[in-house]
Each structure stands twice: as structure tokens, then as C-alpha cells.
Scaffold this motif. Structure first.
Motif, short mmCIF file in Angstrom:
data_model
loop_
_atom_site.label_atom_id
_atom_site.label_comp_id
_atom_site.label_asym_id
_atom_site.label_seq_id
_atom_site.Cartn_x
_atom_site.Cartn_y
_atom_site.Cartn_z
N MET A 1 0.92 -1.59 -0.39
CA MET A 1 -0.03 -0.22 -0.04
C MET A 1 0.72 1.26 0.39
SD MET A 1 -3.43 -0.43 -0.74
CE MET A 1 -4.50 -1.60 0.40
N THR A 2 0.30 2.04 -0.83
CA THR A 2 0.74 3.29 -0.70
C THR A 2 0.20 4.62 0.08
OG1 THR A 2 1.95 2.40 -3.24
CG2 THR A 2 2.55 5.13 -2.36
N PHE A 3 0.92 5.18 0.58
CA PHE A 3 0.04 6.26 1.67
C PHE A 3 0.48 7.63 0.87
CE2 PHE A 3 0.83 3.04 4.22
CZ PHE A 3 -1.03 2.92 4.76
N PHE A 4 -0.44 8.81 0.74
CA PHE A 4 -0.66 9.95 0.63
C PHE A 4 -1.37 10.32 1.33
CE2 PHE A 4 -0.18 7.31 -3.28
CZ PHE A 4 0.40 7.67 -3.78
N GLU A 5 -0.58 11.58 1.83
CA GLU A 5 -1.29 12.76 2.90
C GLU A 5 -0.91 14.11 3.09
OE1 GLU A 5 -0.79 11.05 7.55
OE2 GLU A 5 0.13 12.91 7.60
N SER A 6 -1.50 14.57 3.24
CA SER A 6 -1.64 16.10 4.09
C SER A 6 -2.32 16.48 4.84
CB SER A 6 -2.38 16.89 2.50
OG SER A 6 -2.30 18.77 2.65
N LYS A 7 -1.24 17.51 5.48
CA LYS A 7 -2.45 17.79 7.31
C LYS A 7 -2.30 19.61 7.19
CE LYS A 7 -0.70 15.26 10.60
NZ LYS A 7 0.17 14.80 11.19
N VAL A 8 -3.25 19.91 7.63
CA VAL A 8 -3.80 21.35 7.86
C VAL A 8 -4.42 21.83 8.84
CG1 VAL A 8 -3.56 22.10 4.74
CG2 VAL A 8 -5.65 20.92 6.79
N ILE A 9 -4.08 22.83 9.32
CA ILE A 9 -5.03 23.10 10.47
C ILE A 9 -5.71 24.18 10.29
CG2 ILE A 9 -4.38 24.39 12.99
CD1 ILE A 9 -2.88 21.98 13.17
N ILE A 10 -7.08 24.67 10.72
CA ILE A 10 -7.72 25.38 10.62
C ILE A 10 -8.85 26.18 11.84
CG2 ILE A 10 -9.78 25.50 9.11
CD1 ILE A 10 -9.20 23.26 7.08
N ASN A 11 -8.74 27.75 11.81
CA ASN A 11 -9.46 28.20 13.06
C ASN A 11 -10.72 27.86 12.72
OD1 ASN A 11 -6.25 28.44 13.98
ND2 ASN A 11 -6.35 30.12 12.41
N LYS A 12 -11.54 27.28 13.15
CA LYS A 12 -12.64 26.66 13.01
C LYS A 12 -12.82 25.47 13.63
CE LYS A 12 -14.02 29.84 9.82
NZ LYS A 12 -14.99 30.74 10.68
N PRO A 13 -14.13 25.91 14.35
CA PRO A 13 -14.09 24.53 15.53
C PRO A 13 -14.92 22.87 14.43
CG PRO A 13 -16.22 26.09 15.60
CD PRO A 13 -15.45 26.99 14.98
N ILE A 14 -14.08 22.28 15.15
CA ILE A 14 -14.00 20.65 14.67
C ILE A 14 -15.29 19.89 14.40
CG2 ILE A 14 -14.36 19.52 17.09
CD1 ILE A 14 -12.34 17.19 16.19
N ASN A 15 -16.38 20.59 14.82
CA ASN A 15 -18.09 20.19 14.60
C ASN A 15 -18.66 21.35 12.92
OD1 ASN A 15 -18.44 22.93 16.06
ND2 ASN A 15 -20.57 22.36 16.06
N GLU A 16 -17.43 22.16 12.98
CA GLU A 16 -17.79 22.34 11.82
C GLU A 16 -17.74 21.87 10.84
OE1 GLU A 16 -17.39 27.01 11.41
OE2 GLU A 16 -18.25 27.03 13.72
N ILE A 17 -16.06 21.57 11.03
CA ILE A 17 -15.67 21.76 9.31
C ILE A 17 -15.68 19.71 9.35
CG2 ILE A 17 -12.86 20.21 9.21
CD1 ILE A 17 -12.40 22.82 10.14
#
Length: 131
Positions: free
Chosen positions: A1-17
Motif C-alpha cells: 500500500m502507498t500512502f499520500f497525506e496532507s495535514k493542515v490546521i484550520i481555525n474553526k471548531p471541529i464540528n463545523e469542519i
């Protein structure tokens, strides 16, 4: 298996996202321009990747405010899973988007660049939507 990943921080509450990502109708806004013929419901989406393939995907599993797993429901060119993982960080949300793909050597050479670009594009689009 090959993994591709992108991680970001968004200044909004978790429930909205989470609410946004839990509805496949919203995922069209995250896609690059080479996606055509998009049709979707809350749980499924169908689309064509220009000059490449057609995909039909569905939300396989939702863990409220934590994780969304998306898998094909029609045979794709290769086995894959899309995964969104959300973590609350202070007053923001850490969002990780992963594509896990079963690629042979030839497909890995052809698809690795576009799949990593797709993960990055989707998380950057999510940042713009919630800006």
C-alpha cells in the motif's frame, strides 16, 4: 500500500469542519479543475477524472467529529481508501487527509505525483472554504 497525506490546521471548531466533510455533496468544492461530471448525494459521489478514469465513491464510515472513511463502490482502476481525520487543537482543528492506494510499480510511477497533488489540493481548498 502507498500512502499520500496532507495535514493542515484550520481555525474553526471541529464540528463545523466535520459537518462539511460528512456530506459528499460538499466534496465537489474540494476537487481540482480536472474533475468532470460530478453528481452526488450525502453518502455517495460519481465523477470523471479528465483523460483518466471514472470513480464512484461512498462514505463507508463516519465517527462524529473524528473520522470519515470513503471507499469506491464500483471497481476503481486500483484499490484505494480516502480518509479524513480530525483532531481538536486549542480553538482550531487539525485536519489530515490521506489516500491509501494499492499501486503496482507502474501505477506508482504514473499516479504518485497526481495523488499527492490531490491530497494537497483538497486540504488547501478546505482552508479557503473556511477562511
Amino acid at each position: 500500500m502507498t500512502f499520500f497525506e496532507s495535514k493542515v490546521i484550520i481555525n474553526k471548531p471541529i464540528n463545523e469542519i466535520y459537518s462539511f466533510l460528512a456530506d459528499m455533496n460538499n466534496h465537489q468544492q474540494l476537487m481540482p479543475e480536472n474533475i468532470q461530471g460530478w453528481s452526488s448525494t450525502v453518502d455517495e459521489a460519481r465523477f470523471n477524472i479528465q483523460n483518466m478514469a471514472s470513480l464512484a465513491i461512498k462514505i463507508e464510515n463516519r465517527i462524529i467529529n473524528s473520522e470519515i472513511n470513503i471507499t469506491p463502490f464500483e471497481k476503481p482502476p486500483f484499490d484505494l481508501e480516502l480518509k479524513w481525520v480530525l483532531n481538536s487543537v486549542d480553538n482550531a482543528t487539525e485536519v489530515t487527509f490521506s489516500i491509501i492506494a494499492d499501486l503496482n510499480m507502474m501505477m506508482k510511477m504514473l499516479a504518485s505525483g497526481p495523488l499527492q497533488k490531490l491530497t494537497d489540493h483538497e486540504t488547501q481548498s478546505l482552508i479557503k472554504i473556511f477562511a
